[in-house]
Scaffold this motif. Structure first.
Motif, PDB file in Angstrom:
ATOM      1  N   LYS A 219      54.170  10.424  80.851  1.00 51.65           N
ATOM      2  CA  LYS A 219      54.673  10.937  79.580  1.00 51.65           C
ATOM      3  C   LYS A 219      53.510  11.316  78.684  1.00 51.65           C
ATOM      4  CE  LYS A 219      57.614   9.595  75.684  1.00 51.65           C
ATOM      5  NZ  LYS A 219      56.711   9.114  74.596  1.00 51.65           N
ATOM      6  N   ASN A 220      52.513  10.457  78.621  1.00 51.18           N
ATOM      7  CA  ASN A 220      51.354  10.734  77.788  1.00 51.18           C
ATOM      8  C   ASN A 220      50.659  12.005  78.187  1.00 51.18           C
ATOM      9  OD1 ASN A 220      51.805   8.458  76.319  1.00 51.18           O
ATOM     10  ND2 ASN A 220      50.375   7.180  77.466  1.00 51.18           N
ATOM     11  N   TYR A 222      51.832  14.489  79.711  1.00 54.62           N
ATOM     12  CA  TYR A 222      52.668  15.647  79.394  1.00 54.62           C
ATOM     13  C   TYR A 222      52.535  16.038  77.946  1.00 54.62           C
ATOM     14  CZ  TYR A 222      56.760  18.588  79.029  1.00 54.62           C
ATOM     15  OH  TYR A 222      57.602  19.624  78.763  1.00 54.62           O
ATOM     16  N   GLU A 223      52.546  15.045  77.102  1.00 53.10           N
ATOM     17  CA  GLU A 223      52.435  15.318  75.671  1.00 53.10           C
ATOM     18  C   GLU A 223      51.069  15.938  75.358  1.00 53.10           C
ATOM     19  OE1 GLU A 223      55.477  11.917  73.963  1.00 53.10           O
ATOM     20  OE2 GLU A 223      53.317  11.543  74.007  1.00 53.10           O
ATOM     21  N   ASP A 224      50.040  15.421  75.987  1.00 53.04           N
ATOM     22  CA  ASP A 224      48.700  15.993  75.801  1.00 53.04           C
ATOM     23  C   ASP A 224      48.691  17.464  76.163  1.00 53.04           C
ATOM     24  OD1 ASP A 224      47.585  13.748  74.923  1.00 53.04           O
ATOM     25  OD2 ASP A 224      46.445  13.254  76.751  1.00 53.04           O
ATOM     26  N   GLN A 226      51.089  19.446  76.265  1.00 45.61           N
ATOM     27  CA  GLN A 226      51.880  20.263  75.335  1.00 45.61           C
ATOM     28  C   GLN A 226      51.066  20.591  74.091  1.00 45.61           C
ATOM     29  OE1 GLN A 226      55.561  18.383  74.212  1.00 45.61           O
ATOM     30  NE2 GLN A 226      56.723  20.180  74.852  1.00 45.61           N
ATOM     31  N   ARG A 227      50.375  19.639  73.637  1.00 43.85           N
ATOM     32  CA  ARG A 227      49.542  19.885  72.473  1.00 43.85           C
ATOM     33  C   ARG A 227      48.492  20.945  72.781  1.00 43.85           C
ATOM     34  NH1 ARG A 227      49.924  14.464  71.303  1.00 43.85           N
ATOM     35  NH2 ARG A 227      48.055  13.926  72.488  1.00 43.85           N
ATOM     36  N   LYS A 231      53.951  24.917  73.268  1.00 41.82           N
ATOM     37  CA  LYS A 231      55.209  24.403  73.813  1.00 41.82           C
ATOM     38  C   LYS A 231      55.688  25.173  75.035  1.00 41.82           C
ATOM     39  CE  LYS A 231      57.339  21.644  70.254  1.00 41.82           C
ATOM     40  NZ  LYS A 231      58.497  21.435  69.381  1.00 41.82           N
TER      41      LYS A 231
END
Lengths: 870, 207
Positions: A219-220, A222-224, A226-227, A231
Motif C-alpha cells: 500500500k505504501n 502504491y501511494e508513493d 501515486q504521488r 493519479k
C-alpha cells in the motif's frame, strides 16, 4: 436365398478393441467370399474377419463400446441376427498394463506424473479412498449397475451420486481390509476440513502476519508512486506505447512492403510456371500450325478447354479468347483446305477429323462429299471442254493447212480416245475417293451419325448425277459420228475406249456402288458396244456398196454355177471381217454387262437389219453390174451374130453379154455357196443366224438371176429371131419354084450358127448353167418358125418340101435343146406343111438329111455336146 | 432375470464352471454345435445361446462359458451372480480339478446364497478311462453329499452330452441320475424367485 445367418456363440463375450473373437452360429456363409458383412456392436469388422466354416468366423472386435449384437451378412442369406452379444470396453492403460491396441506414448491419457495439464474430459478425480484402481480390469457389468441403481450415478461430482455404484464400479475387487483403510483415509480427510479456521490460523500465525506486513508495504509503495506520477499513470503509458507502435511501423513498413512485393512476384512467377502451358499455347499453336502438326494443336486445344474452359480469371479468359481466335482461323484454314480440290482422301479425312475435334459447326464430312462431287462434275466438264477446244483448234488448223483427211481422222480418233480415257479415269478416281468417304460418313466414322436421313438419298442422287454426266460426256465423246480411217485403227480405238470404259466400270463395281449409277455406266458401255457393232456393219455396208467399182470382170474360178469373179469372195470377206471385228471388239461381255445379242434385243435387230442391208446392197451391186451398159454397146451387140464383130476385137472379159452371164453366175454362186458360208460364219461367231436376211437375199438373188436371164434372152434371142424372117425370104423371087430342092435355105444355117455362137458364149461362162439360155433361145426360134409357117400361104410343092426339110433339119440340130414347148412348135410347123407325096421325095429328104448330117457334123456336135465334157 | 416377458421364449442362464482345461468349452461346443475342438485355447468368458424344447415349451438356453484359470478368479463373482444354474465340470484324469470343484461349489453358494441352486456335477473325459485318476465312487459320494446329480461325459465322443441336452422329464430335484432334468423348468422357476430375493438382499446390504 438361403437362410439368414444366426450367431449363437461368441468367444470371448467381451473385450477391449482388437480382441480376437470367435463367432459361432449357423449359416455363416457358404464360403469366405459369401461373407460380405460382419458387425460387432455396430462396428464393421469384415476386414479382420476370417471365415473358418459355415459355423465359425474369427474376427477382431472394433473400437466399439458397450453391448451389441453380432450381425453377420452373407450373399446367400442376407443380414442375419444374433442371440448373443458382445461387450466392448475401453481399458485405461497404464505403464504396467498390457494392451492389444497401440497407445500413443506422447500423450499418456492419465499419467499422474505427467507434466501436461490434463484435459477436463480426461480428468478423473483422485480416488477419495486413496486407493489405486489400476489393474482392476474386472468391470462390473454396467447394465447391472443401472439395474441396481435405477437413478443413480457413479460419478463423484454428480448430484445423484450413489456410493454403492462407485464402489462396485471401482472397487469391486478391492479387499475388505483395503476398503477399511480407505475409509479411515476418507474420514481423516473430512475431519481435516471440519477442524475450522481457528486451528488453521493457529497453525499458521507466522505466515498470516507476514502477509499483513506485505500488504501494508504494498500500500505504501502504491501511494508513493501515486504521488510521484500523478493519479493517472495510463496516459503516459499509452503515449509511450503509441510512440513505439509508430516507430515499429516506420521501421518495418518498408521491409513489409518489400516482402509484399516479393510475395506478389513470387506468386506471379509460380502462376506463370503453373500455367505455362496456357500462356505458351498461342505461340505453340502458331508453331504447330506452321509445322502442319494439327493433331498437336487439337490436342492442346482440347486440353486447354478442359483445364480452363470454365475459368473466371480475366487473364485466362483473355488468353483463351486469343486461342479461340487462332483456332477459328485454323478451322477456316482447314475448312478451305478440305474443300480445295484436288486432295486425296486420307488428307481430306484428316482435315475432317480435325475439324470435328475442333467442334466445327457445320457438317464437315458432308461438305467434303459435296465438294468432291462438285469437283468431279467440274473435272468432267473441264475434260470435255479441254478436248473440245483442242479439237476445234485442230480443225481450225486443218482448215488452214488442208491436211490430209486420213491424218485428221487419225488425230481425231486419238483425241477422242484420250478424252474417253481421261473422263473414265476422272470418274473412277473421284468416285473412289467420294464413295468411301461417304460410306465412312454414313457409318458414323466421321462426325458421328449423319444428321439427316435425307442425306442418303442426296448422296445417291449426287452419285447418279455424276455418273449420268459422265455418261453424257462419254456418249458425246465416243458415240459421236466420225468415220473411222481404217478398220484396224477403228478396232484399236474402239478397243481402247472400251477398255477404259470397262476399267472405270470395274472400279465402280469394286466400290460396291448402288445399282442405279452402275447401270448408267453399263448402259454407256452397252451403247458403245452397239455403236461399235453398227460402225463395223456400216463399214461393211459401205465397202460392199463400193464393190461396184471394184469389179474387174476377171474370172476367178469356174464353179458349179459358172464362171465367177471375186465379188462373192469379197462380200464374204467384208462381212466376215465385220463379224470378226464385232466378235473381237464388242461381243465379249464384261463383268455385269448385258449380253450384246440377246434374244429379241435391239442390237440383234440392228445386226439383222444391217446384214440384210449389206446382202441386199450386194445384190444391187450385182444387178447394177449386170445391167449396166451403154446404148452403143447394146447397139453393136444387138446385131445378129452374123453381123456382129468378131469376138477377138472386143476387150477380153469386158463384153456386156459375158458380164451379164458372169453376174448371173455370181448371183447363183452367192445364193448357193456364199450365203450358207456366211450363215456358218455367223454360227461360228456364235451370233444368231440372220435367217430373214438370208431368205430375203436368196429371193432377191433368184429374182436377179431370172431378170438377168430375161435380159440376156431379150438381147440375144430377139435379134436372132429377127434375122430369121429376112433371111428366109432373102432372094426368094430368084428361086425357081420348080427347081429341085436339094438343100435347105441359108437361113437354116444361119440359125444354127447363131445358136452355136450363143451356146459357145454361154458355155464359156456359165458352164452347166448355159442350157437354160440355149433352150430359151431355141424355143423362141421354134416359135418364130411356127409363126412364119403359119403366116405363109400354102406353098408350092417344092417349097413345101423345102419347108419340111428345113424344119426337120432344125429339129435335128436343136435336138439337145428342145423343150416340150419348142417340140410342139416344130410339130405344129410340120403339120401346117403339106405332107410328102411320093416315096421318092421321102427318099430324097432322107438323103439330104443324111448329107446334112455328114456335112454339118462339127456344127451339130458343137450344139449338142454335153456341157460336162467341156 | 429376463426382463422381456413378451414373445421371447423363457431364458435360462447356465454357467459352466470348473478348473482350467477340464473341457468346459469342449462340452459347450459339443452341445451347441456337435463339434469337438481339439485345440486348446484358454477361455476368458464365452457366451452361447440356443433354443431348445424343454417339456414341450420352447426355451432359450444361455450358456456362459467361464475361465477356469486362476487368473480370472477375481471376476468370477460377477458371472456367478447372473447364473441360474451351474455345471461344475472336472476332469476324471485330474484329481486337482476334482478338488477344485469344492471351491467352486462354495463360491457359488456364497454368491448365490442359495443351497438349492440348480447344480450339476460333471466328470468329463470319460473316454480316457485308462487314465482315470478320480474314482467314480468318490465322485458319486461328493454328488450325494451335495445332493446334486452326477454325470460322466465325454466331449470327444459325445457320450451323455445328449442327455444333458435333452433332459426333459422333471423328477424330484437333486437326484443323482443323469436323466434328471437339470434344466427342469420347475427348478428354474424356483431359482428365479430365489435369484430376485438374493439380488435385492445384496442391494440392501451393499448400501
Amino acid at each position: 436365398m438361403g437362410p439368414p445367418p444366426v450367431v449363437t456363440g461368441i468367444s470371448p463375450k467381451e473385450g477391449p478393441p482388437g480382441t480376437r473373437v470367435t463367432i459361432r452360429g449357423e449359416f455363416l456363409g457358404a464360403s469366405a467370399t459369401d461373407l460380405i458383412g460382419l458387425k460387432i456392436c455396430g462396428c464393421e469388422c469384415l476386414l479382420s474377419a476370417e471365415w473358418k466354416s459355415k459355423n465359425k468366423i474369427v474376427a477382431r472386435s472394433g473400437p466399439c463400446k458397450g453391448r451389441g449384437d453380432i450381425i453377420v451378412t452373407t450373399k446367400s442369406g442376407g443380414e442375419g441376427t444374433s442371440t448373443v452379444q458382445f461387450r466392448g470396453y475401453h481399458e485405461s492403460i497404464g505403464p504396467v498394463k498390457e494392451s492389444a491396441v497401440w497407445v500413443e506414448e506422447a500423450a499418456p491419457p492419465s499419467l499422474p506424473w505427467g507434466r501436461r495439464p490434463m484435459s477436463p474430459t480426461a480428468y478423473t478425480p483422485p480416488d477419495p479412498l486413496g486407493l489405486s484402481t489400476e489393474g482392476d480390469e474386472c468391470k462390473f457389468p454396467e447394465d447391472e449397475l443401472n439395474e441396481l441403481f435405477p437413478d443413480g450415478s457413479g460419478k463423484l461430482s454428480d448430484e445423484n451420486f450413489q456410493p454403492g455404484w462407485y464402489l462396485l464400479e471401482h472397487h469391486s475387487n478391492t479387499s475388505f481390509e483395503d476398503l477399511k483403510a480407505g475409509m479411515v483415509f476418507l474420514q481423516r480427510k473430512v475431519e481435516g476440513q471440519k477442524e475450522g479456521q481457528l486451528s488453521f490460523l493457529k497453525a499458521n500465525t507466522g505466515a498470516v502476519m507476514d502477509q499483513l506486513d506485505r500488504l501494508v508495504l504494498l500500500k505504501n509503495m502504491y501511494e508513493d508512486d501515486q504521488r510521484k506520477n500523478g493519479k493517472e499513470p495510463l496516459p503516459s503509458l499509452q503515449a509511450a506505447i503509441e510512440e513505439s507502435i509508430s516507430l515499429a511501423d516506420s521501421l518495418f513498413s518498408e521491409i513489409l512492403s518489400r516482402k509484399e512485393n516479393a510475395d506478389k512476384t513470387r506468386e506471379a512467377l509460380s502462376l506463370l510456371t503453373r500455367h505455362k502451358f496456357l500462356f505458351q499455347l498461342p505461340s505453340s499453336i502458331d508453331k504447330n500450325i506452321k509445322k502442319k502438326e494439327y493433331d498437336l494443336v487439337v490436342n492442346d486445344y482440347t486440353r486447354v478447354k478442359n483445364l480452363f474452359g470454365n475459368t473466371d480469371v480475366k487473364l485466362f479468359q483473355k488468353i483463351l479468347g486469343e486461342i479461340d481466335k487462332k483456332i477459328e482461323d485454323l478451322k477456316q484454314n482447314l475448312y478451305i483446305r478440305m474443300k480445295t480440290m484436288p486432295i486425296n482422301v486420307q488428307e481430306q479425312t484428316k482435315y475432317i477429323r480435325l475439324l470435328i475435334s475442333l467442334n466445327w459447326e457445320g457438317d464437315a464430312a458432308w461438305t467434303a462429299i459435296i465438294t468432291r462431287k462438285e469437283y468431279l462434275m467440274n473435272l468432267m466438264n473441264k475434260v470435255r471442254d479441254h478436248f473440245k477446244q483442242k479439237e476445234e483448234q485442230e480443225s481450225g488448223e486443218k482448215g488452214r493447212r488442208k491436211a490430209k483427211e486420213a491424218d485428221s481422222e487419225c488425230s481425231w480418233s486419238a483425241q477422242r480416245a484420250e478424252w474417253c480415257a481421261a473422263a473414265c479415269g476422272a470418274l473412277a478416281a473421284e468416285l473412289h475417293a467420294l464413295w468411301p468417304l461417304a460410306r465412312r460418313y454414313f457409318a458414323g466414322e466421321l462426325a458421328g451419325a449423319p444428321a439427316d436421313p435425307q442425306r442418303h438419298a442426296d448422296l445417291k442422287e449426287m452419285i447418279t448425277t455424276a455418273v449420268q454426266q459422265f455418261s453424257e460426256h462419254t456418249r458425246a465423246c465416243v458415240l459421236a459420228g466420225g468415220a473411222a480411217p481404217s478398220a484396224d485403227a477403228a478396232r484399236a480405238r474402239l478397243l481402247a475406249n472400251l477398255r477404259s470404259l470397262r476399267e472405270a466400270y470395274e472400279s465402280l463395281l469394286k466400290l460396291d456402288l448402288p445399282s442405279q449409277p452402275l447401270s448408267v455406266v453399263e448402259k454407256v458401255i452397252f451403247d458403245y458396244r452397239v455403236h461399235g457393232m453398227t460402225v463395223f456393219l456400216q463399214r461393211a455396208h459401205k465397202r460392199v456398196k463400193g464393190l461396184v467399182d471394184k469389179e474387174t470382170w476377171k474370172i476367178q474360178e469356174f464353179s458349179d454355177y459358172g464362171a465367177i469373179t471375186d465379188l462373192p469372195q469379197l462380200l464374204e470377206t467384208h462381212l466376215t471381217d465385220a463379224l470378226s471385228s464385232i466378235h473381237k471388239c464388242v461381243y465379249a461381255t464384261g463383268r455385269r454387262e448385258t449380253p450384246l445379242l440377246a434374244e429379241g434385243s435391239e442390237p440383234l435387230n440392228i445386226l439383222q437389219k444391217h446384214t440384210q442391208q449389206i446382202l441386199l446392197a450386194f445384190v444391187s451391186v450385182l444387178q447394177e453390174l449386170a445391167l449396166q451398159h451403154d446404148d452403143q454397146d447394146f447397139n453393136t451387140t444387138s446385131l445378129s451374130v452374123a453381123l456382129d464383130q468378131p469376138l477377138g476385137e472386143r476387150e477380153a472379159g469386158a463384153r456386156w453379154q459375158q458380164r451379164l452371164l458372169i453376174a448371173a453366175a455370181n448371183a447363183q454362186y452367192t445364193r448357193r455357196c456364199t450365203l450358207p458360208r456366211l450363215a456358218a460364219a455367223f454360227e461360228s461367231f456364235e451370233f444368231p443366224k440372220p435367217e430373214l436376211a438370208l431368205q430375203t437375199t436368196k429371193e432377191a438373188l433368184s429374182n436377179l438371176e431370172s431378170s438377168i436371164a430375161e435380159t440376156y434372152l431379150e438381147h440375144k434371142g430377139d435379134p436372132l429371131v429377127g434375122t430369121i424372117e429376112p433371111s428366109m425370104y432373102m432372094g426368094r423371087h430368084k428361086i425357081d419354084p420348080d427347081a429341085i430342092v436339094d438343100d435347105a435355105r441359108p437361113y437354116v444355117y444361119e440359125i444354127i450358127n447363131n445358136l452355136i455362137a450363143v451356146h459357145a458364149e454361154v458355155d464359156s461362162i456359165c458352164g452347166a448353167a448355159c442350157s437354160r439360155y440355149v433352150r430359151d433361145i431355141s424355143e423362141t426360134v421354134c416359135e418364130e418358125l411356127s409363126r412364119l409357117a403359119a403366116c405363109a400361104p400354102a406353098p408350092p410343092r417344092a417349097a413345101a418340101f423345102r419347108a419340111r426339110l428345113e424344119a426337120s433339119l432344125l429339129r435335128l440340130a436343136c435336138a439337145a435343146h428342145l423343150t416340150r414347148k419348142a417340140e410342139n412348135y416344130l410339130v405344129e410347123t410340120l403339120a401346117s406343111i403339106p405332107p410328102l407325096e411320093t416315096e421318092e421325095e421321102k427318099k430324097r429328104m432322107d438323103m439330104i438329111i443324111q448329107d446334112f448330117k455328114k456335112r454339118m457334123e462339127l456344127q451339130l456336135a458343137c450344139l449338142n455336146c454335153d456341157i460336162e465334157t467341156v | 432375470m429376463s426382463k422381456k416377458p413378451a414373445a421371447q421364449p423363457t431364458l435360462h442362464k447356465v454357467i459352466m464352471v470348473g478348473s482350467g482345461g477340464v473341457g468346459k468349452s469342449a462340452l459347450t461346443l459339443q452341445f451347441m454345435y456337435d463339434e469337438f475342438v481339439e485345440d486348446y485355447e484358454p477361455t476368458k468368458a464365452d457366451s452361447y445361446r440356443k433354443k431348445v424344447v424343454l417339456d414341450g415349451e420352447e426355451v432359450q438356453i444361455d450358456i456362459l462359458d467361464t475361465a477356469g484359470q486362476e487368473d480370472y478368479a477375481a471376476i468370477r463373482d460377477n458371472y456367478f451372480r447372473s447364473g441360474e444354474g451351474f455345471l461344475c465340470v472336472f476332469s476324471i484324469t485330474e484329481p486337482e480339478s476334482f478338488d477344485a470343484t469344492q471351491e467352486f461349489r462354495e463360491q457359488i453358494l456364497r454368491v448365490k446364497n442359495d443351497e438349492n441352486i440348480p447344480f450339476l456335477l460333471v466328470g468329463n473325459k470319460s473316454d480316457l478311462g485308462d487314465k482315470r485318476r478320480v474314482p467314480l465312487d468318490a465322485c458319486r459320494e461328493r454328488a450325494a453329499h451335495w445332493q446334486v446329480p452326477y454325470v460322466e461325459t465325454s466331449a470327444k465322443t459325445r457320450d451323455n452330452v445328449d442327455k444333458v441336452r435333452h433332459a426333459t422329464a422333471p423328477p424330484p430335484p437333486y437326484h443323482s441320475t443323469i436323466q434328471n432334468a437339470y434344466f427342469s423348468p420347475k427348478h428354474l422357476k424356483i431359482f428365479k424367485k430365489n435369484g430376485h430375493s438374493h439380488v435385492n438382499a445384496y442391494r440392501s446390504n451393499s448400501i
